[in-house]
Scaffold this active site. Structure first.
Site, PDB file in Angstrom:
ATOM      1  N   THR A  70       0.840  -1.200   0.000  1.00 48.08           N
ATOM      2  CA  THR A  70       0.000   0.000   0.000  1.00 48.08           C
ATOM      3  C   THR A  70       0.873   1.247   0.000  1.00 48.08           C
ATOM      4  OG1 THR A  70      -0.060   0.289   2.412  1.00 48.08           O
ATOM      5  CG2 THR A  70      -1.714  -1.179   1.432  1.00 48.08           C
ATOM      6  N   ASP A  71       0.328   2.336  -0.527  1.00 58.70           N
ATOM      7  CA  ASP A  71       0.960   3.625  -0.249  1.00 58.70           C
ATOM      8  C   ASP A  71       0.822   3.862   1.251  1.00 58.70           C
ATOM      9  OD1 ASP A  71       2.179   6.096  -0.433  1.00 58.70           O
ATOM     10  OD2 ASP A  71       0.973   6.753  -2.137  1.00 58.70           O
ATOM     11  N   TRP A  72       1.675   4.695   1.808  1.00 55.22           N
ATOM     12  CA  TRP A  72       1.744   4.843   3.257  1.00 55.22           C
ATOM     13  C   TRP A  72       0.427   5.426   3.793  1.00 55.22           C
ATOM     14  CZ3 TRP A  72       5.360   2.353   1.400  1.00 55.22           C
ATOM     15  CH2 TRP A  72       6.464   1.902   2.130  1.00 55.22           C
ATOM     16  N   GLY A  73      -0.266   4.615   4.607  1.00 49.76           N
ATOM     17  CA  GLY A  73      -1.559   5.023   5.134  1.00 49.76           C
ATOM     18  C   GLY A  73      -2.701   4.774   4.171  1.00 49.76           C
ATOM     19  N   GLY A  74      -2.455   4.056   3.081  1.00 49.03           N
ATOM     20  CA  GLY A  74      -3.443   3.896   2.027  1.00 49.03           C
ATOM     21  C   GLY A  74      -4.359   2.702   2.176  1.00 49.03           C
TER      22      GLY A  74
END
Length: 811
Positions: free
Chosen positions: A228-232
């Site tokens: 995932t993208d960070w926090g995604g």
């Protein structure tokens, strides 16, 4: 599975434990099984490994690393061998910094010139972007570590990027927005892919089964890791079902419990989890092998010189009236513009690199041979008017033969997390140019920015050199082109329109509150301008040289095109020959021409070379929405060789046998798309292209706010606490800009304003959990005291749990 025996020895808890990070940048480890933690670092154009607070999310200063030109710059080189070399050197530095996975390159399309992150992306053309990315990936991974191509997919704006729904028809998605990713997977063999924050046709990309399973895994045969993208991460279990292995950053065990519960309840089969674990283990073990071998620290000076070479090949000469360039020996030059003193050499946000060396223009004149009579900044960097600086600049300009005027966009205008407000450069710089023109018309402008800008002032400069964002050696590279030591060979990887209103997505960007409609379809960039006959300032593929090239004798075979290229000038140079293909049958709507190949060729003065550009599987294909496959239309195709998309030098025809697929469209129902004039597509026609109704594009203001709603939406909250939070954020942003803290103000927009409530938990590395977010949502939805009590209770529980775990680990 490659690691079946190892996985059989793992407990369910250990398997779930591996599926999210250990902290912000590292994966989990299981010592008893020899599974080590691996390190991720930002790095599209240089390693950003935080020197301090590496366990906290933020944009802290990184350890010193070579800052190479950004992707938008490197793409202007059109040199895949050079891109691969950059990848190799990035890989060497990653190993030196003990980084397993380099988070790049970014291959999202430049759908609109205002996207704040365009400097990190290669092109408006998927073929060029795909070729450059695949080469970069091969270079990085040749060193044994992993590249991580991003952001998968349809992330073409920064505004509301964590919640916006990108509404795209299937053919446009495949041909424009997924082709570069396909090439990164099939040609680059990327070991990891990062999903984007946004929704795609109603579903978050992290859990989009069509994108992740049907296309990525089954059609492309991808066997690597998805992160995932960070926090995604949205729904963790849905993400695993789609094949999104790794959630970053850490959730401190919260989502691990969700996975375990899903297995026990039967919502998630353990075999699916095992597949995800297997793919992540492969990334861990194959990249860790590299660090078992001895390696040397990277050579700072050598890497700096490579950065300079890349910048030199990527600089684009856009205008050269009266042959003002290269500068003739002995001419007195006035250097004006703040960017000459403080080079603008990279973007802002997560890709910010701490350079090992940084060249500044004023320090490089002696070796360039250019005679400078002085320097004046001429303008305030961040747009404030200053008449005194203009007066001083004009006084210096009057004494010079030529003015070198350094202008462009500042660091806070092009940044991750927010889009640009316009295509203009700041007015105070234009005011300076106007004043200089009155005292000395011999002006050479040097432009520094990472994306296209309007140039209504271009008639006031005789020379225009675009350095884009040239990395730490960019300033020296520009002087070498100005002096003639280097013959410019860069060509634009994006179109420069006359004005923003001419862009194909002008009416559709950045969308409404909940969604953004890609009504322009296939017609982005030159595909639109060319097909609809819209005049542009500089076309895709354009760039001047200090020499001239002649094209002749084209020959087409079924698998290639061959032609002669001659340097008819007086100096050696490199030319980017471009292959475009068009299908004029009219049965299926298409752009007038599309890039299908290119080759950069070095030729000495007076020399002639025979050049071959092969056809490949993408040369004649189109995606048929009826058969749900790539097909070839049987037709006579135009084969065009050009110096740019608007400067076609050679033409030929080739009959190509088709696959016999049925025609996918009713021509009468899609008049805008068959004409290419898509600047005002009616909603019913777009729905005809989509094959479904367009979703409602506004927020439902009657519903209570939930996990996927954003802080921005708190302006409509039922509770005072929500509206107060919204206005507090807006005021903080305004106040910080007012006092000159523009970077901090931008950070608020990026990390707070457009943040979904679930992101409060996902982005804090587990410091705040979803139960605490529940309390916040109660407060903003009008149940303030109940929500506050819930928040405080859950906070105490978390602290008690953490204290107990600490005590237990000490025992």
């Amino acid at each position: 599975m490659k690691y079946k025996d190892l996985i059989e020895n793992m407990t369910l808890e250990e398997k779930a434990y591996l599926m999210s990070g250990k902290n912000i940048w590292q994966t989990q480890e299981i010592e008893r099984l020899g599974i080590r933690s691996i390190f991720f670092a930002d790095g599209p154009h240089g390693i950003r490994k935080q020197a301090a607070a590496a366990d906290k999310l933020g944009l802290n200063a990184g350890l010193p690393a070579t800052c190479y030109p950004t992707a938008a710059t490197v793409a202007n080189s059109w040199n895949t061998e050079l891109a691969e070399k950059v990848g190799q050197y990035l890989g060497d530095e990653a190993i030196s910094h003990k980084v397993n996975v380099l988070l790049g390159p970014g291959v999202n399309m430049k759908r609109n010139p205002l996207c704040g992150r365009n400097f990190e992306y290669y092109s408006e053309d998927p073929y060029l972007a795909g070729k450059m990315a695949a080469s970069t990936i091969r270079g990085i991974q040749s060193r044994g570590i992993s590249a991580c191509v991003k952001h998968f997919a349809a992330n073409n704006q920064e505004k509301r990027r964590m919640s916006i729904d990108s509404v795209i028809d299937e053919r446009t998605l495949r041909e424009i927005y997924l082709t570069a990713f396909e090439m990164a997977v099939k040609e680059g063999k990327t070991k990891s892919i990062m999903t984007s924050y946004n929704r795609l046709n109603g579903s978050y990309t992290t859990e989009n089964m069509h994108l992740m399973r049907d296309i990525l895994r089954e059609e492309w045969g991808y066997e690597g890791t998805v992160v995932t993208d960070w926090g995604g991460s949205n729904d963790r279990v849905a993400g695993l079902l789609a094949g999104n292995e790794l959630e970053m950053p850490t959730s401190r065990g919260e989502t691990n419990e969700e996975i375990i519960e899903a297995i026990r309840s039967g919502t998630l089969k353990e075999e699916v989890l095992d597949e995800c674990v297997d793919r992540l283990l492969d990334l861990i073990f194959t990249t860790e092998e590299t660090f078992a071998k001895p390696h040397l620290e990277f050579h700072v000076e050598r890497h700096h010189r490579v950065s300079q070479k890349v910048a030199e090949e990527s600089i684009v000469l856009l205008k050269n009236d009266d042959h003002i360039l290269p500068l003739k020996f002995g001419r007195k030059v006035a250097v004006i513009g703040d960017f000459a003193q403080n080079a603008r050499y990279q973007g802002a946000g997560s890709s910010l690199v701490n350079p090992t060396i940084l060249d500044h223009t004023l320090n490089c004149f002696e070796e360039s041979g250019i005679v400078s009579i002085g320097f004046e900044p001429g303008f305030e960097r961040y747009g404030k008017k200053n008449e005194e600086k203009i007066k001083k600049a004009c006084a210096l300009a009057e004494q010079a033969d030529v003015i070198l005027l350094y202008i462009g966009l500042d660091e806070d205008t092009e940044a991750e997390g927010l889009d640009r407000q316009s295509m203009r450069i700041p007015q105070n710089q234009i005011d300076l140019l106007d004043a200089l023109y009155k005292v000395n018309p011999n002006i050479v402008a040097i432009l520094s920015c990472g994306s296209a800008v309007e140039m209504p002032w271009i008639h006031k400069v005789k020379g225009l050199l675009h350095g884009y964002l040239g990395g730490q050696a960019g300033a020296r590279s520009i002087l070498r082109v100005l002096s003639g030591d280097v013959n410019p060979s860069g060509k634009l990887s994006e179109t420069y329109p006359l004005r923003y209103e001419d862009t194909p997505s002008y009416r559709y960007f950045p969308g409404n509150e909940a969604s953004v409609e890609y009504r322009e379809g296939l017609y982005i960039g030159y595909r639109y301008y060319d097909t609809a006959s819209v005049e542009v300032l500089f076309p895709f593929g354009y760039g001047l040289s200090y020499t001239t090239f002649e094209y002749s004798d084209v020959q087409v075979e079924k698998d290639r095109v061959t032609f002669t290229l001659s340097n008819t000038g007086k100096v050696a140079g490199m030319e980017v020959a471009q292959l475009y293909v068009g299908c004029p049958s009219g049965n299926i709507f298409r752009p007038k021409k599309e890039l299908k190949g290119f080759k950069k060729v070095f030729i000495n003065a007076g020399e002639t070379k025979r050049v071959t550009i092969p056809f490949d599987d993408k040369t004649f294909r189109y995606f048929n929405v009826k058969t749900n496959r790539w097909e070839i239309e049987e037709a006579d195709y135009e084969i065009m060789i050009g110096a740019s998309c608007a400067d076609i030098r050679l033409k030929a025809e080739l009959f190509v046998e088709g696959t016999g697929a049925p025609l996918p469209y009713d021509k009468q129902k899609l008049p805008s798309y068959y004409s290419g004039k898509i600047d005002a597509v009616p909603v019913d026609e777009f729905e005809g292209l989509l094959g479904r109704k367009v979703p409602v594009s506004t927020w439902d203001r009657e519903k209570p706010l939930g996990y996927t709603d954003t802080i921005e939406q708190c302006q409509y909250a039922k509770g005072f606490a929500g509206r107060f939070a919204f206005h507090a954020v807006v005021f903080a942003h305004w106040f910080l800009r007012r006092i000159g803290k523009r970077s901090t103000a931008n950070l608020i927009m990026m990390t707070v304003y457009h943040l979904p409530f679930r992101g409060i938990a996902r982005m804090t590395g587990g410091a705040i959990n979803m139960a605490m977010v529940d309390g916040m949502l109660m407060m903003v939805n009008g149940r303030f005291w109940k929500g506050l009590f819930h928040l405080l209770t859950e906070t105490r529980k978390k602290r008690s749990s953490r204290a107990w775990n600490t005590l237990r680990s000490e025992r």
